[in-house]
Write a protein that holds these residues in place. Structure first.
Motif, PDB file in Angstrom:
ATOM      1  N   ILE A   1      84.593  39.520  21.956  1.00 48.14           N
ATOM      2  CA  ILE A   1      85.201  38.154  21.932  1.00 48.14           C
ATOM      3  C   ILE A   1      84.243  37.422  22.770  1.00 48.14           C
ATOM      4  O   ILE A   1      84.184  37.926  24.080  1.00 48.14           O
ATOM      5  N   TYR A   2      83.523  36.463  22.306  1.00 49.11           N
ATOM      6  CA  TYR A   2      82.744  35.712  23.009  1.00 49.11           C
ATOM      7  C   TYR A   2      82.707  34.285  23.050  1.00 49.11           C
ATOM      8  O   TYR A   2      83.067  33.755  21.836  1.00 49.11           O
ATOM      9  N   ASP A   3      82.332  33.338  24.024  1.00 50.95           N
ATOM     10  CA  ASP A   3      82.333  32.072  23.935  1.00 50.95           C
ATOM     11  C   ASP A   3      81.007  31.749  23.157  1.00 50.95           C
ATOM     12  O   ASP A   3      79.906  32.448  23.287  1.00 50.95           O
ATOM     13  N   GLY A   4      80.949  30.893  22.042  1.00 51.59           N
ATOM     14  CA  GLY A   4      79.973  30.744  21.221  1.00 51.59           C
ATOM     15  C   GLY A   4      79.501  29.482  21.070  1.00 51.59           C
ATOM     16  O   GLY A   4      80.144  28.527  21.294  1.00 51.59           O
ATOM     17  N   GLU A   5      78.142  29.127  20.843  1.00 52.05           N
ATOM     18  CA  GLU A   5      77.624  28.004  20.596  1.00 52.05           C
ATOM     19  C   GLU A   5      77.770  27.723  19.015  1.00 52.05           C
ATOM     20  O   GLU A   5      77.009  27.989  18.232  1.00 52.05           O
ATOM     21  N   ARG A   6      78.970  27.242  18.570  1.00 51.49           N
ATOM     22  CA  ARG A   6      79.281  27.235  17.090  1.00 51.49           C
ATOM     23  C   ARG A   6      79.136  28.598  16.456  1.00 51.49           C
ATOM     24  O   ARG A   6      79.473  29.529  17.337  1.00 51.49           O
ATOM     25  N   GLU A   7      78.516  28.868  15.289  1.00 49.09           N
ATOM     26  CA  GLU A   7      78.515  30.075  14.827  1.00 49.09           C
ATOM     27  C   GLU A   7      77.058  30.254  14.314  1.00 49.09           C
ATOM     28  O   GLU A   7      76.683  30.742  13.178  1.00 49.09           O
ATOM     29  N   SER A   8      76.117  30.012  15.451  1.00 51.27           N
ATOM     30  CA  SER A   8      74.744  30.185  15.220  1.00 51.27           C
ATOM     31  C   SER A   8      74.427  31.285  15.040  1.00 51.27           C
ATOM     32  O   SER A   8      74.799  32.386  15.559  1.00 51.27           O
ATOM     33  N   THR A   9      72.868  31.591  14.389  1.00 53.09           N
ATOM     34  CA  THR A   9      72.286  32.880  14.144  1.00 53.09           C
ATOM     35  C   THR A   9      72.094  33.390  15.670  1.00 53.09           C
ATOM     36  O   THR A   9      72.246  34.816  16.037  1.00 53.09           O
TER      37      THR A   9
END
Length: 194
Positions: A52-60
């Motif tokens: 479970i991670y904080d993401g910058e949207r769903e970028s590569t």
């Protein structure tokens, strides 16, 4: 959480990964917050949260960072199959980090995408035709139903036909796995339901 994020994974082995970005309606910044989630299934059938991670949207880059972190903590071997939606970032990252993993596109997401190309009055009929594909008895019958859908809608709804056709291989991958797993591995409902 920090301890869990740094746990050793060298003794872990997963058969399946379900991956998805979960967005929240809370607006703390201009972007909606996103959590990137991976749930894994072990060979004994037990499912567990892998990441479970904080993401910058769903970028590569975001997905690659997660997968490389899992690998650096001992998860040297990727799953046999990964299930996800159409977010290209995950698939690109997966091919870089765990290239041997096969890909299965989520049928629930694909169905929603396809229905966008049809008037609401046709949704029930179109859904039936889509169900004929993923509910088929075997891959051969699924391919026939797939071809039938394309033939039926290609002329009048070319965007819908193209939307389905472009993911043909990754929509039918689940048929190459045990039939008793099909219900779980043809969609990301494992994450959505949580």
């Amino acid at each position: 959480y920090k301890e869990w994020q740094e746990r050793d994974l060298s003794m872990k082995e997963y058969v399946y990964f379900w991956a998805d970005g979960i967005y929240f309606n809370v607006r703390l910044t201009n972007d909606r917050p996103c959590l990137l989630v991976i749930i894994g299934a072990r060979a004994d059938g037990k499912k567990e949260m892998v990441a479970i991670y904080d993401g910058e949207r769903e970028s590569t880059l975001s997905w690659k960072t997660i997968l490389q972190d899992l690998k650096s903590r001992g998860l040297k071997k990727g799953p046999k199959l990964a299930i996800g939606d159409g977010a290209m970032g995950f698939w690109s990252a997966l091919q870089e980090v765990y290239p041997q993993t096969q890909m299965q596109r989520c049928w629930v997401h694909k169905t929603m995408n396809l229905l966008n190309y049809f008037p609401k009055s046709m949704h029930a009929k179109v859904k039936d035709n889509i169900h004929n594909i993923w509910m088929a008895e075997n891959k051969k019958d699924a391919k026939k139903a797939f071809d039938c859908f394309i033939k039926c809608y290609r002329d009048k709804y070319p965007k819908a036909a193209k939307c389905l056709e472009k993911d043909r291989d990754t929509l039918l991958t689940f048929f190459d796995f045990p039939a008793k797993h099909w219900l779980s591995i043809r969609s990301t409902n494992v994450i959505e339901s949580v």
